[in-house]
Design a protein around this motif. Sequence first.
Motif, PDB file in Angstrom:
ATOM      1  N   LYS A 154     -16.843  20.214  29.970  1.00  0.00           N
ATOM      2  CA  LYS A 154     -15.367  20.299  30.148  1.00  0.00           C
ATOM      3  C   LYS A 154     -14.608  19.756  29.007  1.00  0.00           C
ATOM      4  N   LEU A 155     -15.090  18.566  28.459  1.00  0.00           N
ATOM      5  CA  LEU A 155     -14.310  17.983  27.535  1.00  0.00           C
ATOM      6  C   LEU A 155     -15.517  17.662  26.517  1.00  0.00           C
ATOM      7  N   LEU A 156     -15.266  18.088  25.086  1.00  0.00           N
ATOM      8  CA  LEU A 156     -15.888  17.785  24.050  1.00  0.00           C
ATOM      9  C   LEU A 156     -15.526  16.807  23.079  1.00  0.00           C
ATOM     10  N   LEU A 157     -16.322  15.850  22.668  1.00  0.00           N
ATOM     11  CA  LEU A 157     -15.984  14.702  21.854  1.00  0.00           C
ATOM     12  C   LEU A 157     -16.399  14.833  20.493  1.00  0.00           C
ATOM     13  N   LEU A 158     -15.801  15.071  19.511  1.00  0.00           N
ATOM     14  CA  LEU A 158     -16.654  15.386  18.137  1.00  0.00           C
ATOM     15  C   LEU A 158     -15.877  14.442  17.202  1.00  0.00           C
ATOM     16  N   ASP A 159     -17.007  13.440  16.701  1.00  0.00           N
ATOM     17  CA  ASP A 159     -16.741  12.555  15.751  1.00  0.00           C
ATOM     18  C   ASP A 159     -16.974  12.864  14.310  1.00  0.00           C
ATOM     19  N   LYS A 175     -13.546  26.713  12.462  1.00  0.00           N
ATOM     20  CA  LYS A 175     -13.224  27.838  12.961  1.00  0.00           C
ATOM     21  C   LYS A 175     -14.139  27.797  14.376  1.00  0.00           C
ATOM     22  N   ILE A 176     -15.187  27.078  14.459  1.00  0.00           N
ATOM     23  CA  ILE A 176     -15.777  27.069  15.574  1.00  0.00           C
ATOM     24  C   ILE A 176     -15.227  26.338  16.659  1.00  0.00           C
ATOM     25  N   ILE A 177     -14.660  25.163  16.111  1.00  0.00           N
ATOM     26  CA  ILE A 177     -13.866  24.140  16.925  1.00  0.00           C
ATOM     27  C   ILE A 177     -12.600  24.872  17.777  1.00  0.00           C
ATOM     28  N   GLU A 178     -12.086  25.738  17.042  1.00  0.00           N
ATOM     29  CA  GLU A 178     -11.047  26.568  17.501  1.00  0.00           C
ATOM     30  C   GLU A 178     -11.697  27.635  18.522  1.00  0.00           C
ATOM     31  N   ALA A 179     -12.590  28.250  18.149  1.00  0.00           N
ATOM     32  CA  ALA A 179     -13.300  29.146  19.131  1.00  0.00           C
ATOM     33  C   ALA A 179     -13.839  28.440  20.438  1.00  0.00           C
ATOM     34  N   ILE A 180     -14.279  27.369  20.298  1.00  0.00           N
ATOM     35  CA  ILE A 180     -14.516  26.401  21.503  1.00  0.00           C
ATOM     36  C   ILE A 180     -13.589  26.424  22.384  1.00  0.00           C
ATOM     37  N   LEU A 188     -11.572  16.533  22.332  1.00  0.00           N
ATOM     38  CA  LEU A 188     -11.097  15.550  21.397  1.00  0.00           C
ATOM     39  C   LEU A 188     -11.729  15.267  20.057  1.00  0.00           C
ATOM     40  N   LEU A 189     -10.991  15.348  19.032  1.00  0.00           N
ATOM     41  CA  LEU A 189     -11.510  15.259  17.507  1.00  0.00           C
ATOM     42  C   LEU A 189     -11.279  14.063  16.936  1.00  0.00           C
ATOM     43  N   ILE A 190     -11.918  13.426  16.014  1.00  0.00           N
ATOM     44  CA  ILE A 190     -11.954  12.407  15.287  1.00  0.00           C
ATOM     45  C   ILE A 190     -12.237  12.970  13.888  1.00  0.00           C
ATOM     46  N   GLU A 191     -11.266  13.022  12.876  1.00  0.00           N
ATOM     47  CA  GLU A 191     -11.694  13.733  11.836  1.00  0.00           C
ATOM     48  C   GLU A 191     -11.017  13.100  10.447  1.00  0.00           C
ATOM     49  N   GLN A 192     -11.671  12.697   9.316  1.00  0.00           N
ATOM     50  CA  GLN A 192     -11.134  12.144   8.309  1.00  0.00           C
ATOM     51  C   GLN A 192     -10.325  13.123   7.438  1.00  0.00           C
ATOM     52  N   ALA A 201      -5.093  21.183  15.822  1.00  0.00           N
ATOM     53  CA  ALA A 201      -4.809  20.235  16.988  1.00  0.00           C
ATOM     54  C   ALA A 201      -3.227  20.773  17.618  1.00  0.00           C
ATOM     55  N   ASP A 202      -3.354  20.888  19.050  1.00  0.00           N
ATOM     56  CA  ASP A 202      -2.148  20.900  19.632  1.00  0.00           C
ATOM     57  C   ASP A 202      -1.271  19.939  19.648  1.00  0.00           C
ATOM     58  N   ARG A 203      -2.236  18.366  19.720  1.00  0.00           N
ATOM     59  CA  ARG A 203      -1.480  17.161  19.636  1.00  0.00           C
ATOM     60  C   ARG A 203      -2.469  16.389  19.147  1.00  0.00           C
ATOM     61  N   GLY A 204      -1.641  15.323  18.318  1.00  0.00           N
ATOM     62  CA  GLY A 204      -2.416  14.322  17.661  1.00  0.00           C
ATOM     63  C   GLY A 204      -1.887  12.957  17.936  1.00  0.00           C
ATOM     64  N   TYR A 205      -2.944  11.793  17.268  1.00  0.00           N
ATOM     65  CA  TYR A 205      -2.156  10.368  17.584  1.00  0.00           C
ATOM     66  C   TYR A 205      -2.834   9.954  16.295  1.00  0.00           C
ATOM     67  N   VAL A 206      -2.087   9.112  15.709  1.00  0.00           N
ATOM     68  CA  VAL A 206      -2.403   8.221  14.554  1.00  0.00           C
ATOM     69  C   VAL A 206      -2.635   6.796  14.929  1.00  0.00           C
ATOM     70  N   LEU A 207      -3.912   6.223  14.469  1.00  0.00           N
ATOM     71  CA  LEU A 207      -4.445   4.961  14.763  1.00  0.00           C
ATOM     72  C   LEU A 207      -4.109   4.068  13.445  1.00  0.00           C
ATOM     73  N   GLU A 208      -3.770   2.667  13.621  1.00  0.00           N
ATOM     74  CA  GLU A 208      -3.863   1.842  12.430  1.00  0.00           C
ATOM     75  C   GLU A 208      -4.398   0.651  13.104  1.00  0.00           C
ATOM     76  N   SER A 209      -5.496   0.249  12.489  1.00  0.00           N
ATOM     77  CA  SER A 209      -5.899  -1.273  12.729  1.00  0.00           C
ATOM     78  C   SER A 209      -6.085  -1.427  14.290  1.00  0.00           C
ATOM     79  N   GLY A 210      -6.422  -0.453  15.094  1.00  0.00           N
ATOM     80  CA  GLY A 210      -6.972  -0.600  16.576  1.00  0.00           C
ATOM     81  C   GLY A 210      -5.669  -0.209  17.286  1.00  0.00           C
ATOM     82  N   LYS A 211      -4.540   0.065  16.683  1.00  0.00           N
ATOM     83  CA  LYS A 211      -3.399   0.323  17.485  1.00  0.00           C
ATOM     84  C   LYS A 211      -2.800   1.644  17.396  1.00  0.00           C
ATOM     85  N   LEU A 212      -2.161   2.262  18.341  1.00  0.00           N
ATOM     86  CA  LEU A 212      -1.434   3.489  18.304  1.00  0.00           C
ATOM     87  C   LEU A 212      -0.250   3.371  17.304  1.00  0.00           C
ATOM     88  N   PHE A 213      -0.237   4.257  16.412  1.00  0.00           N
ATOM     89  CA  PHE A 213       0.909   4.238  15.245  1.00  0.00           C
ATOM     90  C   PHE A 213       2.089   5.064  15.498  1.00  0.00           C
TER      91      PHE A 213
END
Length: 234
Positions: A154-159, A175-180, A188-192, A201-213
């Motif tokens: 139901k939920l796919l984690l991609l690192d 393209k495949i991620i959008e198709a999924i 939930l996607l982690i990506e450099q 992304a529909d929504r995003g979060y930015v992390l800095e040094s372990g904290k939500l920024f």
Amino acid sequence: MLTIEDLSVNYGMIQAVQNVSLQVNQGEIVSLIGANGAGKSTILRTISGLIHPKEGSIQFLNQDITKTNPQAIVKMGISHVPEGRHVFKDLTVKENLEMGAFLRKDKENFEADYQTIYQRFPILKDRLKQDASTLSGGEQQMLAMGRALMAKPKLLLLDEPSMGLAPIFIKEIFKIIEAIKEQGTTVLLIEQNAKMALQVADRGYVLESGKLFLSGSGQDLLASDQVQKAYLGG
């Protein structure tokens, strides 16, 4: 679907994640971006049950999974494609896909699911009898994603799915991620590659040094001066 509240995770004396709260709604692609060492992978590993937090809670489909073991979490509907792919290199492509379905009981549906994987990743059908070690980096990434999808998550984690891949494979992976997502799996996607991650992304979060920024819609974060200067070369 997924709610993380006040999550803190330590590696020994080092605090990798500090009081992070985030949410993933059903049907979304949510991207986590940040520099190396920001705590992104630690969050995914904690969701998967591979490590346990010092503090905080993780709810999935209204159930507390904070200290649930990884096997039970997979059964509940979360699949994790780790950084570096980690396919079983001494097994064939088909055997790797079979491992993804290991915990499923509905064997009568396997063949239809294999066909879905082959449609999404045609190269895998051509390589079924090859050992995974013979695949290129991009092909191994597709195999890792196909293996995870065979668990019917139901939920796919991609690192870091694009790490080390040629540009042509990176475009294909996104393209495949959008198709999924379009076919009903939340991601939930982690990506450099912050630009591409926020574009899908529909929504995003930015992390800095372990904290939500920062947090916001993918488009809002793309337009943010802070995000552009730190991650997009603006």
